[in-house]
Structure formats: C-alpha cells, structure tokens
Design a protein around this motif. Sequence first.
Motif, PDB file in Angstrom:
ATOM      1  N   UNK A 146      -2.214 -33.385   1.094  1.00  0.00           N
ATOM      2  CA  UNK A 146      -1.999 -32.199   1.922  1.00  0.00           C
ATOM      3  C   UNK A 146      -2.959 -32.179   3.106  1.00  0.00           C
ATOM      4  N   UNK A 147      -4.207 -32.564   2.866  1.00  0.00           N
ATOM      5  CA  UNK A 147      -5.198 -32.609   3.943  1.00  0.00           C
ATOM      6  C   UNK A 147      -4.815 -33.648   4.994  1.00  0.00           C
ATOM      7  N   UNK A 148      -4.301 -34.795   4.554  1.00  0.00           N
ATOM      8  CA  UNK A 148      -3.868 -35.825   5.503  1.00  0.00           C
ATOM      9  C   UNK A 148      -2.694 -35.318   6.335  1.00  0.00           C
ATOM     10  N   UNK A 149      -1.770 -34.602   5.702  1.00  0.00           N
ATOM     11  CA  UNK A 149      -0.636 -34.024   6.427  1.00  0.00           C
ATOM     12  C   UNK A 149      -1.129 -33.019   7.463  1.00  0.00           C
ATOM     13  N   UNK A 150      -2.032 -32.147   7.061  1.00  0.00           N
ATOM     14  CA  UNK A 150      -2.565 -31.146   7.981  1.00  0.00           C
ATOM     15  C   UNK A 150      -3.319 -31.792   9.139  1.00  0.00           C
ATOM     16  N   UNK A 151      -4.023 -32.862   8.862  1.00  0.00           N
ATOM     17  CA  UNK A 151      -4.753 -33.558   9.921  1.00  0.00           C
ATOM     18  C   UNK A 151      -3.782 -34.156  10.930  1.00  0.00           C
ATOM     19  N   UNK A 152      -2.703 -34.767  10.432  1.00  0.00           N
ATOM     20  CA  UNK A 152      -1.693 -35.322  11.336  1.00  0.00           C
ATOM     21  C   UNK A 152      -1.069 -34.251  12.208  1.00  0.00           C
ATOM     22  N   UNK A 153      -0.773 -33.104  11.590  1.00  0.00           N
ATOM     23  CA  UNK A 153      -0.201 -31.997  12.349  1.00  0.00           C
ATOM     24  C   UNK A 153      -1.194 -31.472  13.388  1.00  0.00           C
ATOM     25  N   UNK A 154      -2.466 -31.382  13.017  1.00  0.00           N
ATOM     26  CA  UNK A 154      -3.492 -30.917  13.947  1.00  0.00           C
ATOM     27  C   UNK A 154      -3.662 -31.888  15.109  1.00  0.00           C
ATOM     28  N   UNK A 155      -3.605 -33.181  14.837  1.00  0.00           N
ATOM     29  CA  UNK A 155      -3.723 -34.170  15.913  1.00  0.00           C
ATOM     30  C   UNK A 155      -2.531 -34.082  16.862  1.00  0.00           C
ATOM     31  N   UNK A 208      -2.729 -33.096  20.827  1.00  0.00           N
ATOM     32  CA  UNK A 208      -2.137 -33.910  21.900  1.00  0.00           C
ATOM     33  C   UNK A 208      -1.230 -33.044  22.778  1.00  0.00           C
ATOM     34  N   UNK A 209      -0.431 -32.157  22.176  1.00  0.00           N
ATOM     35  CA  UNK A 209       0.426 -31.256  22.949  1.00  0.00           C
ATOM     36  C   UNK A 209      -0.416 -30.326  23.820  1.00  0.00           C
ATOM     37  N   UNK A 210      -1.494 -29.789  23.266  1.00  0.00           N
ATOM     38  CA  UNK A 210      -2.363 -28.881  24.023  1.00  0.00           C
ATOM     39  C   UNK A 210      -3.015 -29.603  25.198  1.00  0.00           C
ATOM     40  N   UNK A 211      -3.446 -30.850  24.972  1.00  0.00           N
ATOM     41  CA  UNK A 211      -4.037 -31.627  26.070  1.00  0.00           C
ATOM     42  C   UNK A 211      -2.995 -31.894  27.158  1.00  0.00           C
ATOM     43  N   UNK A 212      -1.756 -32.189  26.738  1.00  0.00           N
ATOM     44  CA  UNK A 212      -0.694 -32.432  27.713  1.00  0.00           C
ATOM     45  C   UNK A 212      -0.409 -31.162  28.508  1.00  0.00           C
ATOM     46  N   UNK A 213      -0.354 -30.017  27.837  1.00  0.00           N
ATOM     47  CA  UNK A 213      -0.131 -28.737  28.536  1.00  0.00           C
ATOM     48  C   UNK A 213      -1.280 -28.437  29.490  1.00  0.00           C
ATOM     49  N   UNK A 214      -2.510 -28.742  29.037  1.00  0.00           N
ATOM     50  CA  UNK A 214      -3.680 -28.500  29.878  1.00  0.00           C
ATOM     51  C   UNK A 214      -3.631 -29.377  31.121  1.00  0.00           C
ATOM     52  N   UNK A 215      -3.275 -30.624  30.945  1.00  0.00           N
ATOM     53  CA  UNK A 215      -3.174 -31.527  32.090  1.00  0.00           C
ATOM     54  C   UNK A 215      -2.062 -31.070  33.035  1.00  0.00           C
TER      55      UNK A 215
END
Length: 106
Positions: free
Chosen positions: A70-79, A83-90
């Motif tokens: 579950x932690x690995x799944x959550x980490x993948x989702x967080x990453x 990435x989406x937030x960085x793209x929106x910021x850019x």
Amino acid sequence: MAEPHAITLAEAKGTTELHVEPSALGITAAGWVALSMLFVIGLMLWKKVPQLIAGMLDTRIATIRTQLDEAAQLRGEAERLLAEAKARSAASAGDAAAIVAHAEAE
C-alpha cells in the motif's frame, strides 16, 4: 609488637565442618529445577506453543507486506501528482511570462 592470630573453631577442635545438601526423594535443589524446566518445556511443546507463535508471526508478516504494498502504491501516486504539479507550475510560469510580455507590449 606481635599481632594475635585468630583461631577458628575448626582449628580449636581439630575437626572440619561437613555440610549436607538437602534433598527430597533423593533429588537436590538443582535436580528439581532441571526437572521443572523439562516439564515446562514439554508442556509448551505438547500445547503446540511454537506453532502458535509461528502462526502469529506469519500473520504479522502478511500484515506488514500489505502495508508495504500500500505504501509503494501511495508513493507512486504521490510521484505522479508531483510530476503533474510541476508541469502545471511550469505551464503557469510560461503563461505568466506571456502575460507580462503582452502587458509590456501594450
């Protein structure tokens, strides 16, 4: 001056003291401890305590594995969200630069 020597009871009488170790049914205290320890270990094996402990550990291992998955799944989702937030910021930084350039041009 000469020091007086202490004379022990054994030296005074010329005998040695003998100590008899108490026993019950011909078994000394150390023997009773060993017998009781063997009895407790035998009782634990008879009641299958090692299997019970192993079962509890296996259950705990399975719980930890599911938590790690579950932690690995959550980490993948967080990453992915990062990435989406960085793209929106850019993209918003580019939009802001375009707005500033347009405002300066007017």
